[in-house]
Design a protein around this motif. Structure first.
Motif, PDB file in Angstrom:
ATOM      1  N   TRP B  23       0.756  -1.194   0.102  1.00 21.02           N
ATOM      2  CA  TRP B  23      -0.056   0.102   0.041  1.00 21.02           C
ATOM      3  C   TRP B  23       0.851   1.266   0.013  1.00 21.02           C
ATOM      4  CZ3 TRP B  23       0.500   3.046   4.246  1.00 21.02           C
ATOM      5  CH2 TRP B  23       1.062   2.402   5.590  1.00 21.02           C
ATOM      6  N   LYS B  24       2.219   1.157   0.446  1.00 22.45           N
ATOM      7  CA  LYS B  24       3.038   2.389   0.465  1.00 22.45           C
ATOM      8  C   LYS B  24       3.442   2.494  -1.052  1.00 22.45           C
ATOM      9  CE  LYS B  24       4.859   1.524   4.964  1.00 22.45           C
ATOM     10  NZ  LYS B  24       5.889   0.903   5.781  1.00 22.45           N
ATOM     11  N   ALA B  25       3.638   1.505  -1.686  1.00 22.69           N
ATOM     12  CA  ALA B  25       3.823   1.911  -3.224  1.00 22.69           C
ATOM     13  C   ALA B  25       2.516   2.471  -3.884  1.00 22.69           C
ATOM     14  CB  ALA B  25       4.337   0.299  -3.922  1.00 22.69           C
ATOM     15  N   LEU B  26       1.565   1.660  -3.526  1.00 22.04           N
ATOM     16  CA  LEU B  26       0.133   2.351  -3.960  1.00 22.04           C
ATOM     17  C   LEU B  26       0.170   3.716  -3.789  1.00 22.04           C
ATOM     18  CD1 LEU B  26      -2.423   1.465  -5.523  1.00 22.04           C
ATOM     19  CD2 LEU B  26      -3.444   1.470  -3.430  1.00 22.04           C
ATOM     20  N   LEU B  29       2.332   5.800  -6.212  1.00 28.42           N
ATOM     21  CA  LEU B  29       2.035   5.702  -7.655  1.00 28.42           C
ATOM     22  C   LEU B  29       0.448   6.749  -7.642  1.00 28.42           C
ATOM     23  CD1 LEU B  29       2.115   1.985  -8.463  1.00 28.42           C
ATOM     24  CD2 LEU B  29       3.468   3.967  -9.235  1.00 28.42           C
ATOM     25  N   LEU B  30      -0.295   6.594  -6.665  1.00 25.36           N
ATOM     26  CA  LEU B  30      -1.446   7.536  -6.734  1.00 25.36           C
ATOM     27  C   LEU B  30      -1.019   8.948  -6.563  1.00 25.36           C
ATOM     28  CD1 LEU B  30      -4.016   5.368  -4.547  1.00 25.36           C
ATOM     29  CD2 LEU B  30      -4.086   5.816  -7.070  1.00 25.36           C
ATOM     30  N   LEU B  35      -0.397  14.290  -8.798  1.00 25.53           N
ATOM     31  CA  LEU B  35       0.162  15.439  -9.252  1.00 25.53           C
ATOM     32  C   LEU B  35       0.515  15.687 -10.806  1.00 25.53           C
ATOM     33  CD1 LEU B  35       3.290  15.165  -6.678  1.00 25.53           C
ATOM     34  CD2 LEU B  35       1.358  16.684  -6.620  1.00 25.53           C
ATOM     35  N   ILE B  36       0.890  14.869 -11.346  1.00 30.67           N
ATOM     36  CA  ILE B  36       0.804  14.790 -12.967  1.00 30.67           C
ATOM     37  C   ILE B  36      -0.490  15.055 -13.626  1.00 30.67           C
ATOM     38  CG2 ILE B  36       1.512  13.765 -15.128  1.00 30.67           C
ATOM     39  CD1 ILE B  36       3.433  12.104 -13.581  1.00 30.67           C
ATOM     40  N   GLY B 212      -4.726   8.430  -2.046  1.00 26.12           N
ATOM     41  CA  GLY B 212      -3.335   8.610  -2.191  1.00 26.12           C
ATOM     42  C   GLY B 212      -2.964   9.296  -0.940  1.00 26.12           C
ATOM     43  N   TRP B 213      -3.836  10.512  -0.808  1.00 25.01           N
ATOM     44  CA  TRP B 213      -3.140  11.368   0.404  1.00 25.01           C
ATOM     45  C   TRP B 213      -3.442  10.642   1.821  1.00 25.01           C
ATOM     46  CZ3 TRP B 213      -0.073  15.267  -0.325  1.00 25.01           C
ATOM     47  CH2 TRP B 213      -0.086  15.849  -1.360  1.00 25.01           C
ATOM     48  N   THR B 214      -4.642  10.282   1.660  1.00 24.57           N
ATOM     49  CA  THR B 214      -5.085   9.289   2.969  1.00 24.57           C
ATOM     50  C   THR B 214      -3.936   8.237   3.440  1.00 24.57           C
ATOM     51  OG1 THR B 214      -7.375   9.577   2.370  1.00 24.57           O
ATOM     52  CG2 THR B 214      -6.825   8.055   4.134  1.00 24.57           C
TER      53      THR B 214
END
Lengths: 223, 237
Positions: B23-26, B29-30, B35-36, B212-214
């Protein structure tokens, strides 16, 4: 049933004890009386008779500081040994209920004194007097409930009076805004559409505070 | 070749352990996607918001993250009061700390946005005032923790205040703003973003953004918990 009556009885006895103590010492009463009168007098020296909106704001700020001062004393005057003694005698719930009741009484008297001295020193812009008196009473009750709970917490943190201000002021801000808004109807004949809702919110907040105090105080006392 | 046998600081890479951290990788990525895509995607023009609508991907997720962390915090405070387990206190205080951080970020992003859309950084908007008050209440919680030196007493008293704070947070940020008019999009006369989002591009970025932020918030929280546990490791042994 029997147990309920004894709990009620104990609570009332504790209230009576606080009252008798206050009547003998008269410390809190005269202390706060002097506080109110000097505060209001200073306002009078600075701005004479302010117009209604400023009058309202001044009055609620005075109320706030009066309640902090009057109620912070309610736990500070109890010594550690005496608290332990109460702990062995009564359920913490009876104890906090007694403190809440006593502080409501104290704050009701203080509110009336604050109102009268404001009327004397700052003039009387109020149109709807009985409505305002009712709001003042409601406000006194709400403030005393809130600060009783906070005084109980602050008493655990080495009787730190500054801490009570830090914890209390953000919480009382919405309460005071609400009260000042409700009180506006007493000064100008204005139609406020959200008035019943605001009263409901105030009542809801009071119920919330009493409920939390009843549930959480027993944990606070486990020392 | 660096391995356990040649160096005692060698990273201990274990497939099973790594699998727990997906989930950290997720989250990374999110957030990269947020951002992009958040700055590049074509967004609908909603009244006078123009490009500032993109703040939706940064401002609102902060609040969702903050709510998540404060909920974690209050649950652990209640658990602490039932068992008096100091580990729960560490969980509760760390979550509240990170929650305040996200709250401040949410407030800042909102204020910057308000500067350009409402014309003022601090307004009379009930939502803005109420969240400022709620954040102050939680900051008082942090100050309360600093003022008590006895660890058990600090845990107990602050757990009680934390429950109190959460009980104030819900009416302040959820009930009162819904009872009165607000300048915020979606209330009173200003239109919500969702109804204007005809292409679905806003929601396409918004959902990954708040996830992602959560996740990032929870990640920072777990790091803080580990740090605090190391600080107090003599007590837990």
């Amino acid at each position: 049933m029997a147990q309920q009556t004894t709990a009620l009885h104990r609570t009332l006895t504790l209230v009576k004890k606080d009252l008798v103590l206050e009547l003998r010492q008269k410390y809190a009463f005269y202390g706060v009386l002097l506080y109110i009168i000097s505060t209001v007098f200073v306002i009078n020296m600075m701005m004479g008779h302010p117009e209604e909106q400023i009058w309202n704001a001044q009055f609620w700020v005075v109320q706030l500081f009066v309640s902090v001062n009057a109620i912070a004393k309610s736990f500070m005057q109890e010594s550690r040994g005496r608290l332990l003694y109460f702990y062995s005698l009564v359920h913490p719930r009876s104890f906090i209920a007694a403190k809440l009741l006593y502080n409501i009484l104290l704050m009701a008297i203080m509110s009336i004194i604050a109102l009268v001295s404001c009327l004397i020193f700052l003039g009387n812009p109020i149109i709807n007097v009985w409505y305002f008196v009712g709001v003042v009473m409601l406000g006194g009750v709400s403030l005393s409930l809130l600060f009783t709970m906070l005084a109980a917490i602050a008493a655990q943190a080495n009787q730190n009076a500054a801490l009570m201000a830090i914890m209390g002021f953000p919480i009382m801000m919405p309460l005071l805004m609400l009260l000042a808004n409700i009180a506006r109807s007493a000064f100008v004949p204005v139609f406020q559409p959200g008035l019943p809702n605001m009263f409901l919110l105030l009542a809801g907040m009071d119920v919330l505070i009493v409920g939390l105090a009843m549930i959480l105080f027993p944990f606070l006392w486990k020392d | 070749m660096i391995s356990d046998k040649t160096c005692r600081f060698a990273p201990n890479i274990d497939d099973k352990k790594m699998a727990k951290h997906w989930w950290k990788a997720l989250a990374v990525l999110l957030l990269l996607f947020t951002l992009i895509a958040g700055f590049l995607v074509k967004i609908p023009a909603i009244e006078n918001n123009e490009q500032s609508t993109r703040n939706l991907f940064f401002h609102v997720p902060m609040w969702i993250s903050m709510y998540t962390l404060f909920t974690i915090s209050v649950v652990n405070s209640v658990l602490y009061l039932t068992k008096y387990d100091l580990k729960k206190d560490i969980l509760a205080s760390s979550a509240a700390n990170v929650g305040v951080l996200f709250g401040v970020m949410g407030f800042t992003t909102g204020s910057v946005w308000a500067t350009y859309t409402w014309g003022s950084t601090l307004t009379n908007d009930p939502k803005q005032i109420a969240t400022a008050v709620a954040l102050l209440i939680y900051m008082a919680y942090l100050v309360l923790r600093l003022s008590i030196h006895d660890i058990d007493k600090r845990a107990r008293v602050s757990a009680i205040y934390n429950i109190f704070a959460f009980a104030m947070l819900i009416p302040l940020t959820y009930i009162i703003p819904r009872m009165v008019d607000s300048l915020h999009p979606g209330s009173a006369s200003s239109p919500g973003f969702r109804s204007q989002d005809t292409d679905g591009t806003l929601m396409m970025v918004f959902y990954p953004a708040f996830t992602g932020w959560t996740l990032l918030g929870v990640w920072i929280y777990t790091l803080r918990v580990r740090y605090k546990r190391l600080e107090l490791k003599n007590i837990f042994k």
